[in-house]
Design a protein around this motif. Structure first.
Motif, PDB file in Angstrom:
ATOM      1  N   THR A  93      10.988 -13.729   1.797  1.00 40.20           N
ATOM      2  CA  THR A  93      12.081 -13.164   2.067  1.00 40.20           C
ATOM      3  C   THR A  93      12.608 -12.080   0.919  1.00 40.20           C
ATOM      4  O   THR A  93      12.831 -10.692   1.498  1.00 40.20           O
ATOM      5  N   ALA A  94      11.818 -11.236  -0.059  1.00 41.76           N
ATOM      6  CA  ALA A  94      11.934 -10.214  -0.540  1.00 41.76           C
ATOM      7  C   ALA A  94      11.554  -9.258  -0.164  1.00 41.76           C
ATOM      8  O   ALA A  94      11.533  -7.997  -0.291  1.00 41.76           O
ATOM      9  N   ASP A  95       9.694  -9.750   1.251  1.00 41.49           N
ATOM     10  CA  ASP A  95       9.645  -8.312   2.056  1.00 41.49           C
ATOM     11  C   ASP A  95       9.472  -9.341   3.165  1.00 41.49           C
ATOM     12  O   ASP A  95       8.037  -9.299   3.247  1.00 41.49           O
ATOM     13  N   PRO A  96      10.113  -9.417   4.050  1.00 40.94           N
ATOM     14  CA  PRO A  96       9.395 -10.300   4.634  1.00 40.94           C
ATOM     15  C   PRO A  96       8.473  -9.652   6.273  1.00 40.94           C
ATOM     16  O   PRO A  96       8.204  -8.296   6.495  1.00 40.94           O
TER      17      PRO A  96
ATOM     18  N   PRO B 189       0.859  -1.501   0.014  1.00 35.22           N
ATOM     19  CA  PRO B 189      -0.552  -0.058  -0.413  1.00 35.22           C
ATOM     20  C   PRO B 189       0.593   1.450  -0.454  1.00 35.22           C
ATOM     21  O   PRO B 189       0.888   2.519  -0.437  1.00 35.22           O
ATOM     22  N   ASP B 190       1.779   1.002   0.264  1.00 36.46           N
ATOM     23  CA  ASP B 190       2.882   2.868   0.771  1.00 36.46           C
ATOM     24  C   ASP B 190       3.638   2.980  -0.780  1.00 36.46           C
ATOM     25  O   ASP B 190       4.641   1.377  -0.660  1.00 36.46           O
ATOM     26  N   GLU B 191       3.230   3.661  -1.019  1.00 31.84           N
ATOM     27  CA  GLU B 191       3.289   3.801  -3.035  1.00 31.84           C
ATOM     28  C   GLU B 191       5.712   3.968  -3.033  1.00 31.84           C
ATOM     29  O   GLU B 191       6.216   3.126  -3.715  1.00 31.84           O
ATOM     30  N   ALA B 192       6.798   4.113  -1.876  1.00 31.81           N
ATOM     31  CA  ALA B 192       7.238   4.379  -1.306  1.00 31.81           C
ATOM     32  C   ALA B 192       7.991   2.818  -0.944  1.00 31.81           C
ATOM     33  O   ALA B 192       9.281   2.609  -2.195  1.00 31.81           O
ATOM     34  N   HIS B 193       7.835   2.342  -0.574  1.00 33.66           N
ATOM     35  CA  HIS B 193       7.571   1.461  -0.376  1.00 33.66           C
ATOM     36  C   HIS B 193       7.740   0.252  -1.575  1.00 33.66           C
ATOM     37  O   HIS B 193       8.985  -0.971  -1.204  1.00 33.66           O
ATOM     38  N   ARG B 194       6.708   0.291  -2.164  1.00 31.50           N
ATOM     39  CA  ARG B 194       6.522  -0.657  -3.206  1.00 31.50           C
ATOM     40  C   ARG B 194       7.610  -0.647  -4.202  1.00 31.50           C
ATOM     41  O   ARG B 194       8.145  -1.276  -5.007  1.00 31.50           O
TER      42      ARG B 194
END
Length: 222
Positions: free
Chosen positions: A109-112, A50-55
């Motif tokens: 593992t790509a986004d724990p 949901p968070d664009e920066a994290h995405r």
């Protein structure tokens, strides 16, 4: 090396010619960046991240999992200028879920700690037909500035022609209505119930394509 010349055009630009070829190993990082950027506005990715920066940060590694699987077990077709890419993985009939389990672990593992990534993996795995061998398309993209020029359709047609020649079905999950409409025009049909992601998430459409009779002149007999 697999190559094919494809015509891609948009209504407002002159016809352009691009070459379709197999991706080279040294292009892996560039293709993962293409995948990550191209899915920034995808509704399923927006729900998972949901968070664009994290995405934006996690996308290349996340889609790199699918890319590595295709490079290892299948193949990746690209436009010669890397403006579009399609990932294909051959699936054997009743091959078990070992590969799916490994893929799910790598995605984790790509986004724990991202439970939504796990949910998507579980739901799509449950919807994926396992009774017949087929070619699976986990991902196909065109760069954001090159959409609407026919690149995705050209990449698809290249492999669907091969499916028809080999008598091989194809399978994918459409993640938005626009892509679903394209797949339907190319012969894909819904496999059954759509996948509705929880908590107000978007809908995904599992789609299957039976091979068609190859077009073209028949070879003389005898």
């Amino acid at each position: 090396m697999h190559r094919r010349t494809a015509t891609a055009a948009s209504p407002s630009t002159p016809t352009a010619v691009a070459e379709i070829r197999r991706a080279r190993p040294e292009e892996r990082d560039a293709i993962s960046l293409l995948l990550g950027e191209s899915f920034m506005e995808d509704p399923v990715s927006g729900w998972v991240f949901p968070d664009e920066a994290h995405r934006r940060v996690v996308h290349p590694a996340f889609f790199g999992v699918f890319l590595d699987a295709a490079l290892r077990d299948g193949w990746v077709d690209v436009m010669d200028d890397l403006s579009a890419a399609a990932l294909w993985i051959p699936i054997q009939a009743d091959g078990g879920d070992e590969g799916d389990d490994e893929l799910g672990e790598l995605l984790a593992t790509a986004d724990p700690g991202n439970d939504r990534a796990r949910i998507v993996a579980e739901l799509t795995e449950a919807a994926h037909p396992a009774d017949r061998a087929h070619y699976y398309l986990p991902t196909i993209v065109a760069a954001p500035g090159r959409r609407g020029e026919g690149r995705g359709r050209a990449l698809l047609t290249t492999v669907l022609d091969r499916c028809d020649e080999e008598g091989m079905p194809a399978y994918l999950e459409a993640s938005n209505a626009r892509s679903r409409a394209l797949y339907e025009r190319l012969g894909f049909v819904l496999t059954g119930t759509p996948v509705d992601l929880p908590d107000g998430g978007p809908r995904m459409w599992p789609m299957w394509r039976e091979p068609r009779e190859p077009q073209g002149p028949r070879q003389p007999q005898g």
